[in-house]
Design a protein around this motif. Structure first.
Motif, PDB file in Angstrom:
ATOM      1  N   MET A   1       0.838  -1.198   0.000  1.00 23.98           N
ATOM      2  CA  MET A   1       0.000   0.000   0.000  1.00 23.98           C
ATOM      3  C   MET A   1       0.874   1.250   0.000  1.00 23.98           C
ATOM      4  SD  MET A   1      -2.883  -1.000   2.814  1.00 23.98           S
ATOM      5  CE  MET A   1      -4.067  -2.318   2.527  1.00 23.98           C
ATOM      6  N   PHE A   2       0.427   2.255  -0.749  1.00 21.51           N
ATOM      7  CA  PHE A   2       1.106   3.547  -0.798  1.00 21.51           C
ATOM      8  C   PHE A   2       0.072   4.659  -0.693  1.00 21.51           C
ATOM      9  CE2 PHE A   2       4.170   0.772  -2.743  1.00 21.51           C
ATOM     10  CZ  PHE A   2       5.402   1.299  -2.381  1.00 21.51           C
ATOM     11  N   ARG A   3       0.448   5.726  -0.016  1.00 22.87           N
ATOM     12  CA  ARG A   3      -0.348   6.955  -0.050  1.00 22.87           C
ATOM     13  C   ARG A   3       0.069   7.771  -1.262  1.00 22.87           C
ATOM     14  NH1 ARG A   3      -0.391  10.311   5.384  1.00 22.87           N
ATOM     15  NH2 ARG A   3      -1.846  11.501   4.102  1.00 22.87           N
ATOM     16  N   VAL A   4      -0.824   8.616  -1.721  1.00 29.29           N
ATOM     17  CA  VAL A   4      -0.508   9.579  -2.774  1.00 29.29           C
ATOM     18  C   VAL A   4      -0.582  10.964  -2.149  1.00 29.29           C
ATOM     19  CG1 VAL A   4      -1.172  10.532  -5.015  1.00 29.29           C
ATOM     20  CG2 VAL A   4      -1.395   8.075  -4.579  1.00 29.29           C
ATOM     21  N   VAL A   5       0.577  11.600  -2.021  1.00 30.52           N
ATOM     22  CA  VAL A   5       0.670  12.936  -1.429  1.00 30.52           C
ATOM     23  C   VAL A   5       1.132  13.885  -2.517  1.00 30.52           C
ATOM     24  CG1 VAL A   5       1.697  14.355   0.371  1.00 30.52           C
ATOM     25  CG2 VAL A   5       1.225  11.930   0.810  1.00 30.52           C
ATOM     26  N   GLY A   6       0.252  14.789  -2.897  1.00 29.98           N
ATOM     27  CA  GLY A   6       0.566  15.628  -4.045  1.00 29.98           C
ATOM     28  C   GLY A   6       0.558  14.768  -5.295  1.00 29.98           C
ATOM     29  N   ARG A   7       1.691  14.657  -5.925  1.00 29.68           N
ATOM     30  CA  ARG A   7       1.829  13.806  -7.116  1.00 29.68           C
ATOM     31  C   ARG A   7       2.857  12.709  -6.883  1.00 29.68           C
ATOM     32  NH1 ARG A   7      -1.558  13.503 -11.138  1.00 29.68           N
ATOM     33  NH2 ARG A   7       0.147  13.103 -12.602  1.00 29.68           N
ATOM     34  N   ARG A   8       3.123  12.383  -5.630  1.00 31.38           N
ATOM     35  CA  ARG A   8       4.171  11.402  -5.350  1.00 31.38           C
ATOM     36  C   ARG A   8       3.649  10.276  -4.453  1.00 31.38           C
ATOM     37  NH1 ARG A   8       8.916  12.853  -7.315  1.00 31.38           N
ATOM     38  NH2 ARG A   8       9.229  15.036  -7.919  1.00 31.38           N
ATOM     39  N   LEU A   9       4.292   9.113  -4.617  1.00 32.01           N
ATOM     40  CA  LEU A   9       3.971   7.945  -3.806  1.00 32.01           C
ATOM     41  C   LEU A   9       4.710   8.017  -2.479  1.00 32.01           C
ATOM     42  CD1 LEU A   9       4.301   5.180  -6.552  1.00 32.01           C
ATOM     43  CD2 LEU A   9       2.159   6.108  -5.649  1.00 32.01           C
ATOM     44  N   ARG A  10       4.002   7.697  -1.409  1.00 30.00           N
ATOM     45  CA  ARG A  10       4.608   7.637  -0.079  1.00 30.00           C
ATOM     46  C   ARG A  10       4.281   6.285   0.534  1.00 30.00           C
ATOM     47  NH1 ARG A  10       8.369  11.344  -0.626  1.00 30.00           N
ATOM     48  NH2 ARG A  10       7.511  13.401  -1.183  1.00 30.00           N
ATOM     49  N   HIS A  11       5.325   5.584   0.989  1.00 29.97           N
ATOM     50  CA  HIS A  11       5.135   4.234   1.522  1.00 29.97           C
ATOM     51  C   HIS A  11       4.184   4.252   2.713  1.00 29.97           C
ATOM     52  CE1 HIS A  11       5.773   0.323   3.200  1.00 29.97           C
ATOM     53  NE2 HIS A  11       6.367   0.815   4.269  1.00 29.97           N
ATOM     54  N   TRP A  12       3.293   3.255   2.714  1.00 28.64           N
ATOM     55  CA  TRP A  12       2.381   3.094   3.845  1.00 28.64           C
ATOM     56  C   TRP A  12       2.614   1.736   4.506  1.00 28.64           C
ATOM     57  CZ3 TRP A  12      -3.682   2.629   3.346  1.00 28.64           C
ATOM     58  CH2 TRP A  12      -4.230   2.508   4.624  1.00 28.64           C
ATOM     59  N   ALA A  13       2.373   0.646   3.777  1.00 29.38           N
ATOM     60  CA  ALA A  13       2.502  -0.671   4.410  1.00 29.38           C
ATOM     61  C   ALA A  13       2.764  -1.728   3.347  1.00 29.38           C
ATOM     62  CB  ALA A  13       1.236  -1.015   5.190  1.00 29.38           C
ATOM     63  N   ALA A  14       3.632  -2.677   3.683  1.00 32.17           N
ATOM     64  CA  ALA A  14       3.913  -3.843   2.834  1.00 32.17           C
ATOM     65  C   ALA A  14       4.680  -4.847   3.685  1.00 32.17           C
ATOM     66  CB  ALA A  14       4.720  -3.443   1.600  1.00 32.17           C
ATOM     67  N   PRO A  15       4.021  -5.474   4.679  1.00 38.94           N
ATOM     68  CA  PRO A  15       4.734  -6.311   5.646  1.00 38.94           C
ATOM     69  C   PRO A  15       5.402  -7.543   5.053  1.00 38.94           C
ATOM     70  CG  PRO A  15       2.351  -6.539   5.896  1.00 38.94           C
ATOM     71  CD  PRO A  15       2.578  -5.406   4.961  1.00 38.94           C
ATOM     72  N   SER A  16       4.934  -8.023   3.894  1.00 35.06           N
ATOM     73  CA  SER A  16       5.499  -9.242   3.316  1.00 35.06           C
ATOM     74  C   SER A  16       6.557  -8.970   2.253  1.00 35.06           C
ATOM     75  CB  SER A  16       4.374 -10.099   2.704  1.00 35.06           C
ATOM     76  OG  SER A  16       3.435 -10.480   3.705  1.00 35.06           O
ATOM     77  N   PHE A  17       6.912  -7.697   2.061  1.00 33.45           N
ATOM     78  CA  PHE A  17       7.872  -7.326   1.028  1.00 33.45           C
ATOM     79  C   PHE A  17       9.215  -6.984   1.658  1.00 33.45           C
ATOM     80  CE2 PHE A  17       3.887  -6.961  -1.000  1.00 33.45           C
ATOM     81  CZ  PHE A  17       4.081  -6.927  -2.376  1.00 33.45           C
ATOM     82  N   GLN A  18      10.261  -7.121   0.867  1.00 30.46           N
ATOM     83  CA  GLN A  18      11.567  -6.686   1.317  1.00 30.46           C
ATOM     84  C   GLN A  18      11.601  -5.165   1.394  1.00 30.46           C
ATOM     85  OE1 GLN A  18      14.521  -8.300  -1.285  1.00 30.46           O
ATOM     86  NE2 GLN A  18      14.347 -10.372  -0.438  1.00 30.46           N
ATOM     87  N   ALA A  19      12.292  -4.645   2.403  1.00 28.08           N
ATOM     88  CA  ALA A  19      12.342  -3.206   2.612  1.00 28.08           C
ATOM     89  C   ALA A  19      12.945  -2.487   1.410  1.00 28.08           C
ATOM     90  CB  ALA A  19      13.145  -2.893   3.876  1.00 28.08           C
TER      91      ALA A  19
END
Length: 865
Positions: free
Chosen positions: A292-310
């Motif tokens: 999951m990512f937030r959209v702030v302005g026109r950019r992606l901001r990390h929210w959550a991805a517990p099963s993914f590599q950092a």
């Protein structure tokens, strides 16, 4: 086989005539020898129509053409195989109607000749029922919903194919079993089972959701609809039909939605909530990974991805969204789902820029989370491992997740906005008092020995901006000044808005010498002109500074209060500047607090008084009028100077009350003098600009004139030049209403406010007053003398009365007489007089010989000084 007794058949004929079954006797030549009444009713033929004739019309059409050969071919051992057997055949009546008939054929030997006796019965209704039951059983067996039937002993007596497919049991395995023994899971809730048992044999059907287990040990949620079947004759409950549906997926989605909604109202952090949503989706959709990512302005901001590599998640942080920016950016840009059936083969794959998708993931489904207005605030992706289905169930999870993610992000935005409201000023965006206290506490509790400077900053005369130009302009000015300060202050500076036009600046690692430099910068930045609403405005600042650990104060409240006390001291001096705190300032602050309380008592009671200073006409020597001047004598503080208590009234918000009191008292006193026969042509009262903000001012003035039977021309209201130049349209409307009453308007301190002549000409002014600072030095400074001459000329050109204040010497008076200044005021003629001293002064002034000449040559005529 022995031959039957013919006499027996003779006795049977009457019985056959009365039989409800059709009886037909056929000889060996297929001729009908007997046809009873029941046969007539069955076939519709009269007995005479068939006796002695071939039996063919009575047979089904399929057998009519071959009945002879059929009968012969079916004889084995001398008789047809049909003898002694029952058979249902479709026959046709005389009227063409078809019906099903059950035949029973018997061989009879009559007098050595072979006959066949057929008994027939109409079984059309039975066949129809049988067919209906067959079709019904066929439909039940082929319906998609599993069902089973239980008997009176609650045991299964029938199942359909869907039941077998869902639970894995064949009919032979299920029939005879109790449903609870066959289907209950070890995890099935015991209370639910007990409730089902208690309701199962009631008179009404019901629905129940229950956890069941299949033959292979797989647990599933089913919805059971229990329907009672009653015996048509006795009305007793005979069977139960239980129709079931697999709601495992729906139940999982419902539980997922419930759990997330509960988490939304919990104390989980935003990151924790995002991880929780991802993990719950992965739990109910095996083979799926979620990010999951937030959209702030026109950019992606990390929210959550517990099963993914950092490292994979970090690679997307801050990426700008847009068409073709892989699944994430494209979905956020379009505002619609993006499906990548094969990540490696998709055209959008190139936009991954070297970021390797999770191992084993072959497809990706990216969905947008939207606000109520349709704008995208986030995206979430479902990565599918090999074999994970892109089915309707997964799409339902996605639909629910879009809604839940949007709720979660909106909740976080609301929390941030609330945090802003709690810890930041809504107008300027600066930290507020709460944030200031928290920051200061942390700074002082850090354990690091450092010098800290606290600056309390107040804007001088900012209230005049609000009162004259309105709060909207005042707000714009505050925002402009704050933006300037932000751009000029360096790191380590914490600026907060305390209240109104008061700010606090905390600077760490700040020595007293550096504090002086910072204060100088603050004064410079604030004093720079600000252009707002077509007006160029400039302000000054009062700055108080306290220093830690100087002065022995080491607590937050003391340091902030010390800085404020120093600022108040600067403000009390009447101008701007900077002052470092000293211990004596606490006494001054205490005195100011007590003085403000005493002033409120004086306004409410009789503590204030008016004194009146005469204004003399130079052109005729008569009395032009008097100016009302407020005075205050307090039992504790003694005689308080006007400059001090007027400024204090402004500060504590009582200046309007002082103005209203002065108007009432001046009008009352004017009426008293009139009753005493003392002629005072006009009385002037000075009002604060704030008084003109009230639309009720004109009505109040009109009421006072009516109450004391005064003409409007007997009253003049004074306003300072700087305030007159910035009157708002609403305030100007009030001024015009007052002028419509005949009341004069005087511009006080004219020449000090740098007003333009165009502004002056547009105001309904009747009088201007030359400030005493010009009169005091006009004899020594030619430029001031020229300015005085110019003001007198302007007044004469605009048909305005000009009053020169502060005339104290004969030389000043002579200069003004030569410049044809119409009215003068000052100690040369009289100090401010008590009300009771005005009548004797007027009388002496009127009796003085050559009063007009005396006005030009002070000292003669006994004029009081």
């Amino acid at each position: 086989m022995d031959a039957p007794d013919v006499s027996v058949y003779g006795m049977l004929l009457p019985a056959l005539e009365q039989s409800i079954m059709a009886a037909v006797l056929v000889d060996e030549n297929d001729s009908v020898r007997y046809f009873n009444p029941a046969a007539e009713r069955l076939w519709g033929y009269a007995r005479g129509e068939v006796l002695g004739r071939n039996m063919r019309p009575l047979l089904p059409k399929a057998l009519q053409a071959v009945h002879g050969s059929y009968m012969r071919s079916n004889r084995e051992g001398g008789e047809p195989r049909a003898v002694g057997m029952n058979r249902d055949l479709l026959v046709e009546r005389k009227d063409g109607r078809q019906l099903w008939v059950s035949f029973s054929l018997s061989k009879i030997d009559l007098s050595g000749r072979i006959h066949y006796l057929a008994f027939a019965r109409d079984v059309s209704a039975e066949v129809a029922r049988s067919e209906q039951n067959r079709l019904l059983l066929l439909a039940v067996n082929h319906t998609e919903r599993p069902l089973f039937v239980v008997d009176g002993e609650r045991r299964i007596v029938q199942i359909n194919r869907a039941f077998s497919e869902l639970f894995g049991y064949a009919a032979g395995e299920a029939v005879g079993c109790l449903p609870s023994e066959l289907l209950a899971s070890p995890h099935t809730d015991a209370e639910t089972l007990a409730r089902v048992r208690s309701k199962a044999w009631g008179t009404e059907g019901f629905n129940e959701e229950i956890l069941a287990r299949s033959k292979d040990g797989r647990d599933m949620w089913v919805k059971a609809s229990v329907n009672p079947i009653f015996d048509e004759d006795s009305g007793q409950l005979r069977n139960q039909v239980i129709v079931m549906s697999d709601i495992t997926e729906a139940r999982r989605i419902r539980d997922f939605e419930r759990d997330v909604l509960e988490a939304l109202t919990s104390n989980l952090s935003f990151i924790g909530l995002g991880n929780f949503i991802c993990q719950r989706i992965e739990a109910i959709a095996p083979g799926v990974l979620v990010s999951m990512f937030r959209v702030v302005g026109r950019r992606l901001r990390h929210w959550a991805a517990p099963s993914f590599q950092a490292s994979y998640v970090a690679g997307w942080e801050g990426v700008e969204i847009g068409e073709g920016v892989a699944g994430y950016g494209t979905c956020a840009h379009r505002g619609e789902p993006v499906m990548l059936a094969d990540i490696k083969a998709e055209p959008l794959r190139s936009a991954y820029c070297g970021r390797t998708p999770p191992a084993g993931c072959r497809a990706c489904m990216v969905y947008p989370a939207k606000r109520r207005d349709g704008s995208v605030i986030g995206v979430f992706a479902l990565y599918l491992r090999q074999g994970a289905p892109q089915d309707a169930y997964l799409r339902r999870i996605a639909d629910i997740s879009m809604y839940l993610c949007a709720l979660a992000i909106e909740r976080e935005e609301s929390r941030q906005r609330l945090d802003e409201l709690v810890h930041h000023d809504a107008l300027t965006g600066l930290p507020n008092r709460n944030s200031l206290y928290r920051y200061t506490n942390d700074l002082l509790a850090s354990g690091v020995e450092q010098e800290i400077a606290f600056f309390c900053i107040g804007l001088v005369r900012f209230k005049d901006v609000n009162n004259t130009l309105g709060y909207r302009v005042g707000d714009q000015m505050l925002v402009e000044i704050v933006n300037r300060l932000r751009s000029r202050l360096s790191g380590g500076a914490f600026l907060a808005r305390l209240e109104g036009s008061t700010f606090v600046l905390v600077v760490s690692e700040c020595s007293p010498a550096r504090a002086a430099q910072v204060a100088s910068l603050l004064l410079q930045v604030i004093s720079e002109p600000v252009g707002i609403a077509g007006v160029l405005l400039d302000l000054s600042a009062c700055i108080g500074v306290s220093h830690y650990p100087d002065e022995g104060c080491r607590d937050r409240d003391g340091l902030l209060q010390n800085a404020k006390s120093a600022m108040d001291q600067v403000k009390a001096s009447g101008g701007g500047g900077c002052l470092f705190f000293s211990q004596g300032m606490n006494e001054l602050a205490r005195e100011r607090l007590l003085l403000g309380t005493a002033l409120r008592r004086a306004i409410a009671g009789t503590g204030l008084r008016l004194e009146y200073q005469p204004q003399v006409r130079l052109d005729g020597g008569g009395l032009h009028g008097v100016e009302a001047l407020a005075r205050w004598h307090d039992p504790e503080f003694g005689e308080v100077p006007p400059g001090r208590f007027i400024a204090l009234a402004e500060e504590i918000g009582e200046i309007e009350a002082v103005g209203q009191w002065a108007l009432r008292e001046a009008c009352r006193q004017l009426a008293v003098w009139r009753g005493q026969g003392v002629h005072v042509p006009v009385v002037s009262v000075n009002l604060s600009p704030r008084s003109f903000c009230s639309r009720a001012l004109a009505d109040a003035v009109a009421g006072l004139l009516r109450e004391h039977a005064l003409a409007g021309e007997r009253l003049t209201i004074e306003i300072t030049e700087s305030a007159a130049m910035v009157l708002t349209p609403e305030m100007l409307e009030t001024v015009h209403c007052i002028r419509a009453l005949g009341v004069g308007l005087s511009v006080d301190d004219f020449g000090t406010g740098f007003s333009s002549l165009s502004n002056l000409a547009s105001l309904p002014v009747t009088e201007v007053k030359i400030d005493r600072s010009f009169i005091d030095k006009c004899l020594e400074e030619s430029r001031l003398r020229a300015l005085v001459t110019a003001v007198i000329g302007i007044g004469r050109s605009l048909d305005l009365t000009v009053v020169a204040e502060g005339v104290e010497t004969g030389e000043q008076c002579e200069l003004l007489r030569r410049q044809r200044c119409p009215v003068v005021q000052g100690y040369l003629f009289a100090r401010p007089l008590r009300p009771q001293d005005v009548p004797p002064w007027v009388e002496r002034f009127g009796r003085a010989p050559a009063a007009a000449d005396a006005a030009g040559r002070p000292g003669t005529g006994g004029m009081p000084v």
